[in-house]
Design an enzyme around this catalytic site. Sequence first.
Site, PDB file in Angstrom:
ATOM      1  N   CYS A 133     -75.750 -60.825 -35.260  1.00 26.76           N
ATOM      2  CA  CYS A 133     -76.363 -60.570 -36.570  1.00 26.76           C
ATOM      3  C   CYS A 133     -75.295 -60.293 -37.614  1.00 26.76           C
ATOM      4  O   CYS A 133     -74.728 -59.195 -37.652  1.00 26.76           O
ATOM      5  CB  CYS A 133     -77.337 -59.399 -36.476  1.00 26.76           C
ATOM      6  SG  CYS A 133     -78.170 -59.016 -38.043  1.00 26.76           S
ATOM      7  N   CYS A 136     -76.317 -57.560 -40.131  1.00 19.40           N
ATOM      8  CA  CYS A 136     -76.220 -56.205 -39.580  1.00 19.40           C
ATOM      9  C   CYS A 136     -74.770 -55.727 -39.516  1.00 19.40           C
ATOM     10  O   CYS A 136     -74.462 -54.592 -39.879  1.00 19.40           O
ATOM     11  CB  CYS A 136     -76.803 -56.157 -38.171  1.00 19.40           C
ATOM     12  SG  CYS A 136     -78.449 -56.861 -37.998  1.00 19.40           S
ATOM     13  N   ASP A 137     -73.895 -56.587 -39.021  1.00 17.83           N
ATOM     14  CA  ASP A 137     -72.556 -56.140 -38.626  1.00 17.83           C
ATOM     15  C   ASP A 137     -71.411 -56.708 -39.452  1.00 17.83           C
ATOM     16  O   ASP A 137     -70.262 -56.296 -39.271  1.00 17.83           O
ATOM     17  CB  ASP A 137     -72.322 -56.494 -37.150  1.00 17.83           C
ATOM     18  CG  ASP A 137     -73.333 -55.825 -36.229  1.00 17.83           C
ATOM     19  OD1 ASP A 137     -73.789 -54.721 -36.567  1.00 17.83           O
ATOM     20  OD2 ASP A 137     -73.663 -56.414 -35.185  1.00 17.83           O
TER      21      ASP A 137
END
Length: 309
Positions: A133, A136-137
């Site tokens: 992701c 997300c990261d």
Amino acid sequence: MLDLAIIGGGPAGLTAGLYATRGGLKNVTMYEMGMPGGQITQSSEIENYPGQLEIVTGMELMQQWPEQCQRFGLKHEMAQVQTVIKNGDIFQLTLGDGNIVEAKSVIIATGSVPKKAGFKGENEFFGRGVSTCATCDGFFYKNKEVVVLGGGDTALEEAVYLSKICSKVYLVHRRDTFRAAPNTIEHVKHTENIELILNSEIDEVYGDAMGVNGVKVKNRNDGTIRDLAVPGIFVFVGRDVLNSTLKQPDGSYLCDLNQNGEVIVDLSMKTSTAGLFAAGDIRIEAPKQVVCAASDGAIAALSVISYLE
């Protein structure tokens, strides 16, 4: 008989349970084999959930959700739902132990899981340098170099996204052509800090207790190994939609799916089958973010209340 059966205990299922019970439904059960929370509990750092100022793990983020939802009467059944069929206006859920539960409505929130690429170190360093992701990261690799693995639309789009955060993105693909929209391919080719490494695959990801230190890339033509000293790799080789619960005895599905197996819904999370709703990563065009899955669950629950009324 249940007013509502919720299949799946991630952010979508939990929020659906919260809104359904707080909205007045008296007999609501959520079916989840393990502890509720979903895939996000595997994330090591969460910093983009609204209202959550401190950086927390996925487990910490989800810790209080079940208690909050159950406060209004949501029941959690640690059972696997094997199949769901509809008999007239009533849904029949067959559980793993063979018991059959009847419900007036169903929300399916079983989600999807990223496919594994299968390289050495993928499981060992997942959440510690191996990610699925970018949204997300990606921020954790600001001004650093990263690797993206994949050749479809998602891989290329995420490579472009990461190119705006990271100093350089190595895009590794096992073929010399991409399975993506032409304009996306052109965008990638004209992004200066994206380097294409084609006809190649990931041989190994290595690191230490702190996380990933590098990625070894193997050329599929001559077998040569290139060692990239990067702290992170993003894997986008497809997703497996967890839709087997909807499969019918004749091989069809309880509602309409798209070519990827995702459940087709409208803006109210309604499927093509009356009384059946879908929320979270199992639905079409899901952004695959916790806040979006929670939103889906709330919308689906409100739609269920209207349906039952």
